[in-house]
Design an enzyme around this catalytic site. Structure first.
Site: not given
Ligand code: AR6
Length: 173
Positions: A33, A23, A31, A118-120
């Site tokens: 991050d 973020n 997630g 994910g979250v976004y």
């Molecule tokens: N390895 C690979 N992919 C993963 C893993 C992992 N260990 N963990 C999750 N994913 P997200 P965003 C996938 O929510 O939507 C955070 O709080 C997950 O299934 O991690 O860009 C940041 O600080 C999904 O398909 O990221 C921001 O505030 C993908 O990674 C916010 O979330 C992205 O999900 C960013 O949201």
């Protein structure tokens, strides 16, 4: 052009750089991050806190600390809010700016998570289309021989990426 879809945990990838879906604060979160910060150790947060944040669509590079990867490239994807707020262009820039930073750092391989899906809440099919298009364009416009891994956390997202490749980029299979 080497683009491969794999299933797994990006923190375990043995590549030169892994990309973090961060973020704008770059100070960690949930997630992928959260997983990257946990695996890299507190030194990563320490370095990130000196970067002054990052705008959506841009990217910053740090060391990988306890990760197998030498570098972490932190990029900030757009929050999905219907698609009419420039989300696709911002997501495209995340991929392009991450590739540029990796190239400048001399990386030969890079692993991306599905940024923003994910979250976004970016719809997976649309995000996969943007990701592949950006990467294919990047390779066309540079003479890069970077190895790219698209790391999917589950089999559903891996299927979505594979379908996109099969339908629009059969030469990548
Ligand atoms: N390895 C690979 N992919 C993963 C893993 C992992 N260990 N963990 C999750 N994913 P997200 P965003 C996938 O929510 O939507 C955070 O709080 C997950 O299934 O991690 O860009 C940041 O600080 C999904 O398909 O990221 C921001 O505030 C993908 O990674 C916010 O979330 C992205 O999900 C960013 O949201």
């Amino acid at each position: 052009m080497k683009i491969q879809v794999i299933e797994g945990d990006i923190t375990q990838c043995r590549v030169d750089a892994i990309v973090n879906a961060a973020n704008r604060s770059l100070l960690g979160g949930g997630g992928v991050d959260g997983a990257i910060h946990r695996a890299a150790g507190p030194e990563l947060l320490n370095e990130c806190s000196g970067l002054g944040g990052c705008e959506t669509g841009e990217a910053r590079i740090t060391k990988g600390y306890r990760l197998a990867a030498r570098h972490v490239i932190h990029t900030v994807g757009p929050v999905w809010s219907g698609g009419a707020r420039g989300e696709a262009e911002l997501l495209r820039r995340c991929y392009l700016n991450s590739m540029k930073l990796a190239e400048q750092a001399g990386c030969g391989s890079i692993a991306f998570p599905a940024i923003s899906t994910g979250v976004y809440r970016y719809p997976l099919e649309e995000a996969a289309r943007v990701a592949l298009k950006a990467l294919v364009e990047y390779f066309k416009e540079s003479n890069s021989d970077m190895e790219v891994f698209l790391v999917c956390f589950d089999s559903t997202s891996a299927e979505v990426y594979r379908k996109e490749i099969k339908e629009n980029y059969p030469h990548l299979q």
